[in-house]
Design an enzyme around this catalytic site. Structure first.
Site, PDB file in Angstrom:
ATOM      1  N   ASP A  20       0.811  -1.221   0.000  1.00 58.91           N
ATOM      2  CA  ASP A  20       0.000   0.000   0.000  1.00 58.91           C
ATOM      3  C   ASP A  20       0.844   1.270   0.000  1.00 58.91           C
ATOM      4  O   ASP A  20       2.017   1.267   0.372  1.00 58.91           O
ATOM      5  CB  ASP A  20      -0.889  -0.020   1.242  1.00 58.91           C
ATOM      6  CG  ASP A  20      -2.189   0.744   1.057  1.00 58.91           C
ATOM      7  OD1 ASP A  20      -2.310   1.487   0.071  1.00 58.91           O
ATOM      8  OD2 ASP A  20      -3.083   0.589   1.900  1.00 58.91           O
ATOM      9  N   GLU A  45     -13.690   2.136   0.014  1.00 63.60           N
ATOM     10  CA  GLU A  45     -13.026   2.732   1.171  1.00 63.60           C
ATOM     11  C   GLU A  45     -13.369   4.215   1.339  1.00 63.60           C
ATOM     12  O   GLU A  45     -13.136   4.785   2.408  1.00 63.60           O
ATOM     13  CB  GLU A  45     -11.514   2.573   1.041  1.00 63.60           C
ATOM     14  CG  GLU A  45     -11.027   1.153   1.242  1.00 63.60           C
ATOM     15  CD  GLU A  45      -9.517   1.059   1.203  1.00 63.60           C
ATOM     16  OE1 GLU A  45      -8.881   1.352   2.220  1.00 63.60           O
ATOM     17  OE2 GLU A  45      -8.981   0.705   0.139  1.00 63.60           O
TER      18      GLU A  45
END
Length: 650
Positions: free
Chosen positions: A404, A459
């Site tokens: 990430d 998200e």
């Protein structure tokens, strides 16, 4: 003598003019409907015509090196034209199990150690530069310009600068109003022509920065790319700030190919969602044995990680009991993996010391006994600073990693992606790149890279609206796998949305959130909700967990870019249907002629309920039979959807 000298001067002048005279080269697609006209004069210019319409005119191909400009006053040494036709079989097909790769290849070899390749397809064109220069070269900038023949709308994602996770909402600008001092755009870009649309993107990005574009307020789009970083500051969160840059965008081998720039050209919006240009431009797989790479569905704990209900008699959190609960759910429902996000390690900068509450070794052993694999989340710098982490993961029995917060596309970061993919493959580790740019070919060279984020997905909670998501089949997902994290069971209309971790709903109707599970493509498709909520709606759960991640065939049945789409996908003898719409309620009829003739299909459908326009949770499950000679009426509420599975009647 004067006359002879005068004649000699004229001959020199004529020779000079001849040396720089314009030279025109033309090539056509196999069906003759798409044409590129290349003009060699002071630069390399090209025009693109398709279906009797000029789409691009006097566009430019060129590259500024430190010591020369490729494409300036080009001199053609050799031209070759040939036709290629082959059938490709993608290892993990997102749209078709077989793809026809049929194109005209135009190669222009130039004096000065470089060449330009054009591929002309029936549905678009691609071009790239090649160099055959000694040693290393510094690429200072690209001189690439896409010049549109007419004013039109452009659908863009516009970051503030080069540091971007590529998750901006889509915006629309007019090509003649987009100025140099306006925000740039990343790729892909959708050019909304009056009669035809162009999906503009890049592919085969290797050791070279990603392409961004700037407008010039004159219907032209110019290349702009991040320079190579040479000095950083220590990360204070999950990113790494660049303190100083080189004066070049890439330092690279002098003999190499550069990325493809491609344009999918279509007269039907649905063709955008059927795009296979990535398959057709891909390099060969670099992994000899791919048997250990298994696309599939995965559970995920980040948005809805705390279970609750009568079957939960333990304290939820980042602990063994919670993840055992996820593993048991995955095992019961044939789900291949679970992803454990931030918190599994004591310190996210140190991947070698797990949180003792997770009991990671025991959890991995237990999951393996249930035929469930474990993915572990990592920030990118934890990988960079611990390059033996994949060896350790292999020893532990971890099957994959979610990496990430890269948030950059400069040459160094593109090289990081390559190193990760290669090192992970060496240790049989699959990869999900989060905080990532759009897929650009790495997933074909190293298919252990299953998916990329680079999308405004679930998200974003209430900021992940159907009005934005309905663009995704025509843009972001059209260029490769997309980690949108679908599958919400608790849903709201946008104006009513509220919530967040640990109870994160979806925006749009419940059926919208089921439909995107079929419609959106990823080799690692996440179920973003908690097992306890899936078990509260077993009919929805059973449908979602039955959806394949790879497909044999894709047919768009109805579509208008940015408005709605209805699609049919086949795996074996089963067909799955999915439709979504924006803020507008839709009623439509689609034909079922894609079904096998003479067979009756049992159809199980999920449709928006009568009150779904206000109460997004309202849905109905219906069952009936259909045949190839019939039609299907589809009703979608605003921000709604349609989902169905069709199986041969026994």
């Amino acid at each position: 003598m004067k006359t002879a000298r005068f004649i000699a001067l004229i001959m020199v002048a004529v020779a000079s003019i001849t040396g720089y005279a314009q030279k025109k080269v033309t090539a056509q697609s196999p069906d003759g409907q798409t044409c590129v006209n290349v003009t060699l004069s002071d630069h390399i210019y090209y025009d693109v015509e398709s279906h009797n319409e000029t789409l691009l005119e006097k566009s430019v191909i060129g590259m500024q090196l430190r010591d020369r400009t490729l494409g300036a006053k080009p001199i053609l040494k050799k031209k070759t034209v040939r036709t290629v036709r082959e059938t490709l079989t993608p290892l993990f097909p997102l749209k078709y199990s077989q793809v026809d790769n049929h194109y005209t290849l135009l190669t222009l070899e130039m004096k000065g150690g470089y060449a330009v390749d054009f591929r002309l397809y029936n549905d678009g064109i691609a071009f790239r530069m090649r160099t055959s220069l000694p040693g290393e070269i510094d690429v200072m900038q690209e001189n690439t310009v896409f010049r549109l023949a007419d004013t039109c709308d452009l659908v863009l994602q516009q970051p503030d600068d080069f540091k971007t996770n590529c998750e901006e909402s889509y915006s629309m600008v007019r090509s003649d109003e987009w100025k140099k001092d306006d925000r740039m755009t990343e790729l892909p870009v959708l050019i909304m022509g009056k009669n035809q649309k162009i999906l503009l993107s890049e592919f085969d990005l290797v050791s070279y920065p990603g392409l961004f574009l700037k407008g010039n307020a004159d219907n032209s789009l110019s290349a702009i790319q991040p320079k190579t970083p040479v000095e950083y500051k220590d990360p204070t969160d999950f990113s790494k700030g660049v303190l100083r840059e080189a004066d070049y965008i890439a330092r690279t081998e002098g003999t190499r190919t550069f990325p493809w720039r491609y344009m999918l050209i279509t007269q039907e919006d649905g063709r955008l969602a059927e795009n296979t240009m990535s398959v057709r431009l891909a390099q060969n797989c670099q992994i000899k044995d791919t048997s250990w790479i298994r696309p599939g569905q995965t559970c995920w704990d980040w948005l809805n990680g705390t279970p609750y209900g009568a079957d939960v008699n333990f304290k939820g959190g980042i602990n063994f009991d919670t993840y055992k609960y996820f593993v048991d759910f995955a095992s019961r429902n044939g789900i291949s993996y679970i992803i454990i996000d931030d918190g599994w390690a004591l310190d996210n900068k140190d991947p070698f010391h797990p949180n003792p509450e997770v009991c990671l070794t025991e959890l991995i052993r237990y999951a393996k006994s249930k035929s469930v694999g474990i993915f572990l989340w990592l920030p990118w710098f934890a990988v960079e600073h611990h390059q033996d982490v994949f060896e350790k993961f292999e020893q532990w029995g971890v099957v994959g990693t979610k990496i990430d917060f890269m948030d950059r596309q400069d040459q160094w970061m593109v090289d990081f992606y390559d190193r990760v993919a290669k090192d992970a493959a060496r240790h049989h580790i699959m990869v999900d790149f989060h905080g990532a740019f759009h897929p650009s070919g790495l997933e074909y060279r190293y298919p252990n890279v299953l998916t990329f984020e680079g999308v405004r997905g679930m998200e974003y909670n209430g900021d992940c609206t159907p009005a934005n998501s309905v663009w995704l089949p025509f843009l972001r997902n059209a260029v490769g796998p997309m980690d949108y994290t679908p599958g919400a069971m608790l849903c709201y209309q946008p104006e009513d949305f509220h919530g967040g971790r640990p109870i994160t709903p979806g925006v749009g109707t419940k059926v919208f959130n089921m439909a995107v599970f079929v419609l959106f493509e990823s080799n690692l498709q996440m179920l973003m909700d908690n097992p306890c909520r899936y078990d509260r709606w077993p009919d929805c759960r059973d449908f979602l967990t039955s959806v394949p991640v790879n497909w044999d065939e894709t047919r768009v049945l109805a579509a208008e870019a940015g408005q709605y789409i209805v699609i049919a996908k086949r795996k074996g003898q089963q067909w799955f249907l999915a439709g979504i719409t924006n803020e507008k309620q839709r009623e439509m009829e689609v034909t079922l002629s894609f079904l096998p003739e003479g067979k009756t299909m049992q159809m199980t459908s999920f449709v928006d309920g009568v009150n779904a326009n206000r109460m997004a949770m309202d849905y109905r499950k219906t069952q009936n039979t259909v045949t190839a000679d019939g039609t299907l009426h589809i009703s979608m509420a605003r921000n709604g959807g349609f989902a169905a599975v069709l199986s041969p009647q026994q």
